[in-house]
Design a protein around this motif. Structure first.
Motif, PDB file in Angstrom:
ATOM      1  N   ASN A 373       1.011  -1.213   0.000  1.00  0.00           N
ATOM      2  CA  ASN A 373      -0.059   0.036  -0.148  1.00  0.00           C
ATOM      3  C   ASN A 373       0.905   1.397  -0.018  1.00  0.00           C
ATOM      4  OD1 ASN A 373      -2.713  -1.359   0.165  1.00  0.00           O
ATOM      5  ND2 ASN A 373      -2.295  -1.888   2.401  1.00  0.00           N
ATOM      6  N   THR A 374       2.070   1.044  -0.148  1.00  0.00           N
ATOM      7  CA  THR A 374       2.843   2.304  -0.076  1.00  0.00           C
ATOM      8  C   THR A 374       2.877   3.251  -1.459  1.00  0.00           C
ATOM      9  OG1 THR A 374       4.587   1.088   0.921  1.00  0.00           O
ATOM     10  CG2 THR A 374       5.352   3.057   0.144  1.00  0.00           C
ATOM     11  N   CYS A 375       2.890   2.814  -2.651  1.00  0.00           N
ATOM     12  CA  CYS A 375       2.507   3.492  -3.800  1.00  0.00           C
ATOM     13  C   CYS A 375       2.155   2.387  -4.831  1.00  0.00           C
ATOM     14  CB  CYS A 375       3.956   3.990  -4.218  1.00  0.00           C
ATOM     15  SG  CYS A 375       3.691   4.975  -5.835  1.00  0.00           S
ATOM     16  N   LYS A 376       0.916   2.254  -4.811  1.00  0.00           N
ATOM     17  CA  LYS A 376       0.119   1.177  -5.698  1.00  0.00           C
ATOM     18  C   LYS A 376       0.494   1.165  -7.386  1.00  0.00           C
ATOM     19  CE  LYS A 376      -3.743   0.307  -2.690  1.00  0.00           C
ATOM     20  NZ  LYS A 376      -5.191   0.068  -2.301  1.00  0.00           N
ATOM     21  N   GLY A 377       0.653   2.439  -7.567  1.00  0.00           N
ATOM     22  CA  GLY A 377       1.256   2.590  -9.040  1.00  0.00           C
ATOM     23  C   GLY A 377       2.747   1.877  -9.298  1.00  0.00           C
ATOM     24  N   PHE A 378       3.484   1.885  -8.355  1.00  0.00           N
ATOM     25  CA  PHE A 378       4.661   1.353  -8.378  1.00  0.00           C
ATOM     26  C   PHE A 378       4.823  -0.153  -8.739  1.00  0.00           C
ATOM     27  CE2 PHE A 378       8.897   0.000  -6.416  1.00  0.00           C
ATOM     28  CZ  PHE A 378       9.817   0.822  -7.374  1.00  0.00           C
ATOM     29  N   PHE A 379       3.702  -0.703  -8.170  1.00  0.00           N
ATOM     30  CA  PHE A 379       3.779  -2.217  -8.510  1.00  0.00           C
ATOM     31  C   PHE A 379       3.003  -2.748  -9.457  1.00  0.00           C
ATOM     32  CE2 PHE A 379       4.594  -1.504  -3.758  1.00  0.00           C
ATOM     33  CZ  PHE A 379       5.876  -2.205  -3.705  1.00  0.00           C
ATOM     34  N   LEU A 380       2.553  -1.929 -10.383  1.00  0.00           N
ATOM     35  CA  LEU A 380       1.774  -2.259 -11.729  1.00  0.00           C
ATOM     36  C   LEU A 380       2.450  -2.729 -12.606  1.00  0.00           C
ATOM     37  CD1 LEU A 380      -0.944   0.940 -11.874  1.00  0.00           C
ATOM     38  CD2 LEU A 380      -1.280  -1.560 -11.017  1.00  0.00           C
ATOM     39  N   ASP A 381       3.784  -2.611 -12.535  1.00  0.00           N
ATOM     40  CA  ASP A 381       4.795  -3.190 -13.574  1.00  0.00           C
ATOM     41  C   ASP A 381       6.192  -3.332 -12.973  1.00  0.00           C
ATOM     42  OD1 ASP A 381       6.433  -3.745 -15.862  1.00  0.00           O
ATOM     43  OD2 ASP A 381       4.852  -2.940 -17.141  1.00  0.00           O
ATOM     44  N   TRP A 382       6.550  -4.693 -13.163  1.00  0.00           N
ATOM     45  CA  TRP A 382       7.751  -5.009 -12.693  1.00  0.00           C
ATOM     46  C   TRP A 382       8.687  -4.033 -13.074  1.00  0.00           C
ATOM     47  CZ3 TRP A 382      11.850  -6.149 -16.005  1.00  0.00           C
ATOM     48  CH2 TRP A 382      11.498  -6.506 -17.245  1.00  0.00           C
ATOM     49  N   ARG A 383       8.736  -3.616 -14.244  1.00  0.00           N
ATOM     50  CA  ARG A 383       9.812  -2.552 -14.685  1.00  0.00           C
ATOM     51  C   ARG A 383      10.109  -1.305 -13.728  1.00  0.00           C
ATOM     52  NH1 ARG A 383       7.792  -1.541 -20.655  1.00  0.00           N
ATOM     53  NH2 ARG A 383       5.982  -1.818 -19.624  1.00  0.00           N
ATOM     54  N   HIS A 384       9.006  -1.088 -13.223  1.00  0.00           N
ATOM     55  CA  HIS A 384       9.191   0.416 -12.251  1.00  0.00           C
ATOM     56  C   HIS A 384      10.203  -0.118 -11.153  1.00  0.00           C
ATOM     57  CE1 HIS A 384       6.135   2.500 -14.282  1.00  0.00           C
ATOM     58  NE2 HIS A 384       5.121   1.593 -13.982  1.00  0.00           N
ATOM     59  N   VAL A 385      10.041  -1.474 -10.602  1.00  0.00           N
ATOM     60  CA  VAL A 385      11.108  -1.815  -9.348  1.00  0.00           C
ATOM     61  C   VAL A 385      12.295  -1.849  -9.975  1.00  0.00           C
ATOM     62  CG1 VAL A 385      11.121  -3.501  -7.555  1.00  0.00           C
ATOM     63  CG2 VAL A 385       8.978  -2.977  -8.565  1.00  0.00           C
TER      64      VAL A 385
END
Length: 577
Positions: A373-385
């Motif tokens: 729940n920290t930044c849900k948009g961050f986990f919409l695609d593995w490429r962000h991580v």
């Protein structure tokens, strides 16, 4: 430089000269640029007469290949261009963000394909319910051919996520830098020095004049430091143990100047190893500080005042300056980061994250909420991580390395377990898995790879295997530790997810992307590996991803203890191969 006569070289084609061997000593000057045109490195190399072409060598941590036309190519960079007697290379985009063989295109957007092989397959669930999951699948072979033959629109439009424009070379991406430097000391250090210094080293010349003695000594030491500065940063210098190793190397390379015997001829002579090592480290620190001041980048390095008293602990495997620059998001930045939760386009989300890297890191460091729940948009695609790891580690992402080493490392792990685990239960279960892969899964070995990791957890850390790689029959997670969840959507067809704190973080992954995403998550959020699967996770990091030096560990053990476990593994595999 004068050309060679025809009787001194072996031509293999007409037109442009193509050689089988280097016809004469040839000096090459290199200039390496980042994606934005910033100078990353500059060095020279003498390609010696008689070398068989094509000839490959590691220079300043870069893989350089000289072709039969005496043209250099550098892995991770575009084709070189000759400008004013220099070879200029610009960094390759894919090598910075995704690794040389990774595919940045989301699996869910790829076209369906006829399955020829299901090794390393990912399938894309169009419905999230476990009961009736519709899938779009693609074979590993077609997956790789698509990613290597063309560049997707999303890759072309993706903003460079490297705020600091890293060279991609650090002590973590080159954990064997010391052994490589010692083994190639003459090529990487001595040959870059002046003719006067090279001659002194070759003859072990006893220089009696102090001015000349100091000039040669300073050139040798500065050449070593210049090489080290391509790998290390101000916040993370080599250890004293490593500097002593380099001092020892200098001592037997040029004994008269560096080998301390207790006897000094005249007013000057060799110093003790510890003193030499300490002086070299302090000189390197001073040069890096000076470079920082000249570049006007006062934020970078250890000159930034800490927010709390005392020494700030830098997470293992990350760039300390990036980690310490993390800050609380101002209202406008917080709104921008929150907007990514509803944004459907990857490029627009990544542009926001790229603009607010420090705020994003600050959110990860201090947030009291669960990671999911920290930044849900961050986990919409593995490429962000992957991109944020690349920023924090000042390195390429681990995706390409994992994909490149996957098959070899699993083969090694299988050889090791077959030798070490002698129980009847293991052999019967392993034979059953082999048979299922061959008969029911049409030759796909994904199931075997899953169980090799689980068997490894049992062998090294006494776990059940579910601590690192959980399957549906294991039920819900028993701990909050990060792990991989494997779901069989069809016979031999698996989709992988990454979980932490009993929540799914990333989904729609193949096995190589799941492994790299698991590692990225642990580094970005400063997480330890699951305790009863820590040695296998450490093997994924150091063996599969080829990342991490000996100064730390993400296991629950001390770094030296964790290293000993893998040393036993590597020595056993080496004996068996």
């Amino acid at each position: 430089m004068a050309s060679c006569s025809s009787d001194r070289l072996e031509r293999v084609t007409s037109g442009p000269s193509v050689y089988n061997v280097v016809p004469e000593n040839k000096l090459f000057q290199f200039e390496l640029l980042s994606l934005r045109g910033k100078l990353l490195d500059e060095f020279e190399y003498v390609l010696k007469k008689g070398k068989i072409l094509p000839y490959s060598v590691v220079l300043r941590g870069h893989d350089v290949i000289f072709s039969g036309e005496l043209s250099p190519n550098i892995k991770g960079f575009e084709d070189g261009v000759q400008e004013d007697h220099k070879w200029v290379f610009e960094q390759n985009f894919a090598s910075v963000v995704f690794g040389s063989t990774s595919s940045p295109e989301p699996l869910v957007n790829r076209r369906p394909a006829t399955i020829r092989s299901v090794d390393d397959i990912a399938c894309s669930p169009t419905e999230t319910t476990r009961g009736a999951t519709q899938t779009t699948s693609i074979s590993a072979e077609e997956n790789l051919s698509v990613s290597r033959s063309s560049t997707s629109d999303s890759e072309e439009n993706l903003a460079d996520p490297e705020d600091g424009e890293p060279s991609g070379v650090t002590q973590h991406t080159q954990p064997n830098w010391l052994e490589e430097l010692k083994g190639n000391f003459h090529v990487q250090i001595i040959e870059l020095c002046s003719a006067r210094t090279r001659r002194a080293v070759e003859l072990n010349e006893k220089i009696k004049e102090q001015k000349q003695f100091n000039a040669v000594k300073n050139e040798l030491i500065n050449t070593v430091i210049t090489h080290l500065k391509t790998i290390f940063r101000l916040h993370a210098l080599p250890t004293m143990k490593e500097m002593r190793e380099l001092a020892y190397t200098l001592s037997y390379t040029y004994p008269f100047m560096f080998q301390y015997t207790g006897e000094v001829e005249g007013l000057f002579g060799p110093e003790k190893v510890d003193i030499l090592a300490s002086k070299m480290k302090e000189r390197m620190r001073g040069q890096l500080r000076q470079s920082q001041k000249l570049s006007g980048n006062e934020e970078d390095g250890e000159e930034q005042p800490p927010t709390k008293k005392g020494k700030t602990k830098i997470p293992y495997g990350l760039d300390g300056s990036k980690w310490s620059r993390a800050k609380k998001a101002k209202p406008e930045a917080a709104v921008a980061l929150s907007s990514t939760n509803a944004e459907t386009e990857f490029e627009k989300r990544e542009a926001v994250f790229e603009e607010h890297r420090d705020e994003l890191t600050g959110e990860f460091k201090s947030c009291k909420r669960s990671i999911a729940n920290t930044c849900k948009g961050f986990f919409l695609d593995w490429r962000h991580v992957a991109a944020h790891f690349s920023y924090l580690a000042e390195s390429s992402s681990l995706t390409g390395k994992v994909e490149q080493n996957l098959k070899t490392q699993f083969d090694n792990l299988e050889i090791f377990l077959q030798d070490q685990v002698k129980t009847v239960e293991f052999r019967e279960e392993f034979e059953k898995i082999e048979q299922v892969c061959q008969v029911e899964h049409n030759g796909s070995y994904t199931l075997k790879f899953i169980h090799l990791l689980r068997f490894s957890c049992m062998h090294f850390d006494g776990g059940t295997g579910a601590e690192l790689v959980r399957v549906e029959s294991d039920g819900p997670p028993k701990t909050a530790s990060p792990h991989i969840f494997a779901i069989e959507v069809n016979k031999g067809l698996f989709v992988f997810e990454v979980w932490v704190e009993s929540h799914k973080i990333l989904g729609n992954l193949n096995i190589s992307t799941a492994i790299s995403s698991f590692l990225h998550l642990c580094f970005v959020f400063h997480l330890k590996y699951p305790k009863e699967g820590e040695t296998t996770a450490d093997l994924l990091q150091r063996g599969f991803a080829k990342y991490g030096d000996s100064t730390g560990t993400r296991t629950w053990k001390k770094a030296a203890t964790a290293a000993k476990k893998l040393e036993v593994y590597y020595s056993t595999v080496g004996r068996l191969l």
